[in-house]
Design a protein around this motif. Sequence first.
Motif, short mmCIF file in Angstrom:
data_model
loop_
_atom_site.label_atom_id
_atom_site.label_comp_id
_atom_site.label_asym_id
_atom_site.label_seq_id
_atom_site.Cartn_x
_atom_site.Cartn_y
_atom_site.Cartn_z
N PHE A 59 0.70 -1.33 -0.56
CA PHE A 59 -0.19 0.16 -0.19
C PHE A 59 0.94 1.21 0.22
CE2 PHE A 59 -3.13 -2.41 2.30
CZ PHE A 59 -3.72 -3.48 1.76
N ASN A 60 2.04 0.90 -0.35
CA ASN A 60 2.82 2.30 -1.10
C ASN A 60 2.49 3.46 -1.47
OD1 ASN A 60 5.35 4.27 -0.77
ND2 ASN A 60 6.45 2.74 -1.94
N GLY A 61 2.14 4.14 -0.70
CA GLY A 61 1.70 6.10 -0.79
C GLY A 61 0.18 5.69 -0.71
N LYS A 62 -0.10 5.35 -0.45
CA LYS A 62 -2.11 5.17 -0.34
C LYS A 62 -2.42 5.87 1.59
CE LYS A 62 -3.03 2.12 -3.67
NZ LYS A 62 -3.56 1.60 -4.47
N LEU A 69 -2.73 1.04 8.87
CA LEU A 69 -1.78 -0.31 8.91
C LEU A 69 -0.92 0.09 10.57
CD1 LEU A 69 -0.93 -1.45 5.88
CD2 LEU A 69 -2.51 -2.36 7.34
N TRP A 70 -0.61 1.91 10.92
CA TRP A 70 0.32 1.69 11.55
C TRP A 70 -0.46 1.97 13.23
CZ3 TRP A 70 4.90 2.11 12.48
CH2 TRP A 70 5.79 2.72 13.31
N LYS A 71 -1.69 2.13 12.69
CA LYS A 71 -2.11 2.16 13.77
C LYS A 71 -2.36 0.57 14.81
CE LYS A 71 -6.63 3.87 16.13
NZ LYS A 71 -7.70 4.18 15.33
N MET A 72 -2.64 0.03 13.46
CA MET A 72 -2.51 -1.09 14.03
C MET A 72 -1.70 -2.38 14.66
SD MET A 72 -5.03 -3.47 10.77
CE MET A 72 -6.64 -2.43 9.91
N MET A 73 -0.55 -1.44 13.83
CA MET A 73 0.64 -2.53 14.92
C MET A 73 1.60 -1.99 15.70
SD MET A 73 4.32 -2.35 12.33
CE MET A 73 5.59 -2.97 12.48
N LYS A 74 0.88 -0.69 16.32
CA LYS A 74 1.34 0.03 17.14
C LYS A 74 0.57 -0.35 18.58
CE LYS A 74 1.36 4.09 15.98
NZ LYS A 74 1.28 5.81 16.05
N GLN A 75 -0.82 -1.20 18.65
CA GLN A 75 -1.88 -0.88 19.14
C GLN A 75 -1.67 -3.06 19.10
OE1 GLN A 75 -5.65 -0.72 16.78
NE2 GLN A 75 -5.84 1.41 17.71
N GLN A 76 -1.26 -3.66 18.16
CA GLN A 76 -0.34 -4.79 18.55
C GLN A 76 1.02 -5.23 19.61
OE1 GLN A 76 -1.24 -7.52 15.82
NE2 GLN A 76 -2.55 -6.98 15.16
N GLY A 77 1.15 -3.53 19.61
CA GLY A 77 2.69 -3.22 20.20
C GLY A 77 3.66 -4.16 19.53
N TYR A 92 4.95 8.66 2.99
CA TYR A 92 4.75 9.98 3.46
C TYR A 92 6.12 10.92 2.06
CZ TYR A 92 2.89 8.07 8.31
OH TYR A 92 2.00 7.31 8.55
N GLY A 93 6.85 10.67 1.80
CA GLY A 93 7.66 11.39 1.30
C GLY A 93 7.40 11.47 0.15
N LYS A 94 6.79 10.88 -0.69
CA LYS A 94 6.04 10.13 -1.73
C LYS A 94 4.63 11.71 -1.66
CE LYS A 94 4.25 6.65 -4.91
NZ LYS A 94 3.71 5.39 -5.01
N VAL A 95 3.76 11.79 -0.83
CA VAL A 95 3.48 12.86 -1.13
C VAL A 95 3.62 14.32 0.43
CG1 VAL A 95 1.20 11.13 -0.71
CG2 VAL A 95 2.02 11.62 1.41
N GLY A 96 5.05 14.08 0.55
CA GLY A 96 5.29 15.83 0.98
C GLY A 96 4.64 15.61 2.19
#
Length: 243
Positions: A59-62, A69-77, A92-96
Motif C-alpha cells: 500500500f505504498n503511498g496510500k 496499518l501503522w495504528k494497528m501495528m502499534k496497538q498490537q505492540g 510519507y515522502g511520496k506525498v510530501g
Amino acid sequence: EMTSLLSQTLRKIGLKRHLTDRVIKTKLKTRLEVPMLDVMKKEELRISTRNFGVLFGHFNGKIKIVEELWKMMKQQGKEPNVHVITSLVHSYGKVGMDKKVEEMREQMKQLNIKPNLQIFNSLIDFYGKEKNFDEVSRLRNEMVRLNITPNIVTFSTLISCYGKAGMLKQVGEMREQMKQLNIKEDLQSLNTLIGCYGKAKNFDEVSRLRNEMARLNITPDIVTFSILINCYGKAGMLKQVGE
C-alpha cells in the motif's frame, strides 16, 4: 502466517482462497484494500512485524491505509524494523508529509535501527524534491560514514534532484563518482541526464549522451523521445524534433 491471513481475508469477502502471489498483490492493491483492513480489525488478526512490512509495501503511498496499518501495528505492540520504516518513509515522502518523515527518522534513532540503502534513497529523493540540499549533503556524508555504497538508484535520484534545480556542477560530480565506483549508466539515468542538460540547453552534452546510449547498446524508449522532443521544441530546434 501471511498466507493464512490472506486466505482468511479472501474467504471472508467471498473470493477464491487459492490464488497466486501476483493475483493476491493485484487484488490487494484494488478492491481488497478496505475489506482487508475491516476484516483485520473485526477479527483482531495479529500478524508479525515482517508481514506488516509486506503490507506497507503493498500500500505504498496510500496514506489512509498506511496510517490504519501503522495504528494497528502499534496497538498490537509491534516495533517497526528497518523494512517497515523504509516503507513508511517512502510513503510519507511520496506525498510530501515532511513531519511524518521526521517522525520516522526519530523512531529509527529511538529504536537504534541502522538505516539501509533503501532508506537513504527514499530520504534523498524526498529532501531533493523539497530542494533541501543541505540535508541531501548530510545524508550523503552519513552514507559514507556508515560505509553504505550508493547504487544506480541513488545516483539517478541525485542527478534528477540536482538537474531540476539547475545544479549542473553537482550533476557532473555524480557522474564522476559513478565512474569511480564502476556503476554503469542505465536507461533511466541517461533519460534523467538528457533532461538535465536539455533543460540547460547544453545540446552538445545531449548529443554525447545519445551517442553514449548507442555505445552501451541501450535502446531509447518513449520517455527518452518525449524528453528530447520537449527539449528541442522549447529551444525552437524543429529540425531535431522532426528527426
